[in-house]
Design an enzyme around this catalytic site. Structure first.
Site, PDB file in Angstrom:
ATOM      1  N   GLU A   1     -11.554  -0.018  -3.334  1.00  0.00           N
ATOM      2  CA  GLU A   1     -10.556   0.919  -1.862  1.00  0.00           C
ATOM      3  C   GLU A   1      -9.583   1.114  -2.797  1.00  0.00           C
ATOM      4  O   GLU A   1      -9.813   1.125  -4.394  1.00  0.00           O
ATOM      5  CB  GLU A   1      -9.905  -0.467  -1.018  1.00  0.00           C
TER       6      GLU A   1
ATOM      7  N   ASP B   1       0.893  -1.656   0.256  1.00  0.00           N
ATOM      8  CA  ASP B   1      -0.008  -0.708  -0.189  1.00  0.00           C
ATOM      9  C   ASP B   1       0.732   0.959  -0.142  1.00  0.00           C
ATOM     10  O   ASP B   1       0.607   2.010   1.149  1.00  0.00           O
ATOM     11  CB  ASP B   1      -0.880   0.146   1.022  1.00  0.00           C
TER      12      ASP B   1
HETATM   13  O1  FUB Z   1      -3.335  -3.831   3.477  1.00  0.00           O
HETATM   14  C1  FUB Z   1      -4.633  -3.931   3.941  1.00  0.00           C
HETATM   15  C2  FUB Z   1      -5.353  -3.563   2.717  1.00  0.00           C
HETATM   16  O2  FUB Z   1      -5.395  -4.320   1.550  1.00  0.00           O
HETATM   17  C3  FUB Z   1      -5.424  -2.575   2.239  1.00  0.00           C
HETATM   18  O3  FUB Z   1      -5.825  -1.255   2.892  1.00  0.00           O
HETATM   19  C4  FUB Z   1      -5.777  -2.581   1.333  1.00  0.00           C
HETATM   20  O4  FUB Z   1      -5.894  -1.240   0.347  1.00  0.00           O
HETATM   21  C5  FUB Z   1      -5.402  -3.625  -0.013  1.00  0.00           C
HETATM   22  O5  FUB Z   1      -3.808  -3.398   0.073  1.00  0.00           O
END
Ligand code: FUB
Length: 338
Positions: free
Chosen positions: A237, A30
């Protein structure tokens, strides 16, 4: 890309990868990249194997702290600046320190991060530091009115900052309508508009929302909102915002179809019109990115799970150059070649 890729296939993909992990001594994911004081600072999740059982809500992503990485250039060495913030020092948070971001204003640095409270609800917090790499001192409470995950804070040319946030499924965004939580809420039905990320302008002190969060609307080529069943294009997301030639590029992950996509608009709130794919699927279930200009070139920071042999919650951040065509369209990158 599914995380059941077999060993031979993984080796073949690793050999064709367009970039290598920026660090290998820890797992990172991320990546939110920014240029502060002429250097690149990357704010990633710090992946660990917390020994937690896999579930559909990402309970196995049990991260506990953040390390900031520094690079003199996108082709240079990535230096781990050490521990920047640990969940045990955040009074309101209990677990799952997911994808963070950072911003700078007035000589201070702000680390934004999601975490679960003891009751299992995600909120977003902020911690303040005197240097880009921290350490950061957390505010005692989460940002009022914040919810869900994946904060991305964009500083516009006029000095205003905006936080984009949200993620469905394990990120809990589907539980909210009009900024209010109800356990009974779920994803919209097929045929209904997809759920959007949220955006709110930040207060002058960068510690609160200055306004009620609004939903980020993504339109298709006919001007209609993307629909819930459109899993190849709808928001899941991993919001990011950057500007190119005066236009606002909102980019995100489509989650279960494993794409990084983007949509373009004329102001920070949107609406944004869907444009296409930035990055095709990586090894590992999740895909997440940032886009950062450095010395006149544009770079995509992203992650994959090649280094861990395909373990979906043990990821490694990478960087590759992005290119626009003459019309401002981003050329699609393929992480293991075409
Ligand atoms: O790293 C945990 C979660 O996985 C993140 O918040 C999302 O965007 C995905 O990458």
């Amino acid at each position: 890309m599914a995380d059941d890729t077999d060993t031979d296939e993984l080796k073949a993909l690793a050999a064709k990868a367009i970039s290598q992990p920026l660090v290998t001594h820890i797992y990172t994911a991320d990546p939110s990249a920014h240029v502060f004081d002429g250097k690149l600072y990357i704010y990633p999740s710090h992946d660990i194997d917390a020994g937690l059982p896999f579930d559909d809500d990402g309970g196995h992503f049990g991260m506990e702290d953040y390390h900031v990485l520094r690079m003199d250039s996108p082709t240079g060495e990535a230096v781990d600046c050490g521990l920047a913030l640990h969940v045990k020092d955040v009074p309101w948070a209990q677990r799952q320190m997911w994808a963070p971001d950072a911003a700078s204003k007035g000589g201070k640095y702000y680390l934004y991060f999601p975490a679960k409270r003891a009751d299992g609800i995600f909120q977003i917090g902020v911690a303040v530091g005197a240097r880009p790499e921290g350490p950061f001192v957390p505010e005692p409470q989460a940002i009022v009115g914040s919810y869900s995950i994946d904060p991305a804070v964009f500083g516009d040319d006029d000095g205003e900052h905006y936080m984009y946030f949200g993620g469905i499924w394990g990120g809990q965004l589907q539980k909210y309508r009009d900024n209010a939580y109800a356990a009974s809420h779920g994803e919209p039905a097929d045929g209904e508009p997809a759920l959007g990320a949220r955006v709110a302008r930040m207060s002058a002190d960068m510690k609160q929302f200055a306004e009620v969060p609004r939903e980020v609307l993504i339109l298709d080529e006919t001007g209609q909102p993307l629909r819930a069943e459109d899993h190849d294009r709808r928001f899941f997301e991993a919001s990011w915002m950057h500007k190119h030639q005066g236009r606002y590029y909102f980019s995100y992950s489509t989650g279960d179809t494993h794409l990084l996509c983007y949509a373009v608009g004329d102001n920070p709130y949107g609406p944004f019109t869907y444009q296409g794919t930035i990055l095709t699927p990586v090894v590992g279930w999740t895909t997440h990115h940032s886009i950062c200009a450095f010395q006149g070139r544009t770079y995509l920071f992203y992650h994959d799970s090649i280094l861990s042999g395909g373990v979906t919650h043990l990821r490694s951040i990478k960087v590759a150059e992005l290119h626009y065509d003459d019309h401002g369209k981003i050329r699609t990158l393929h992480p293991y070649g075409e």
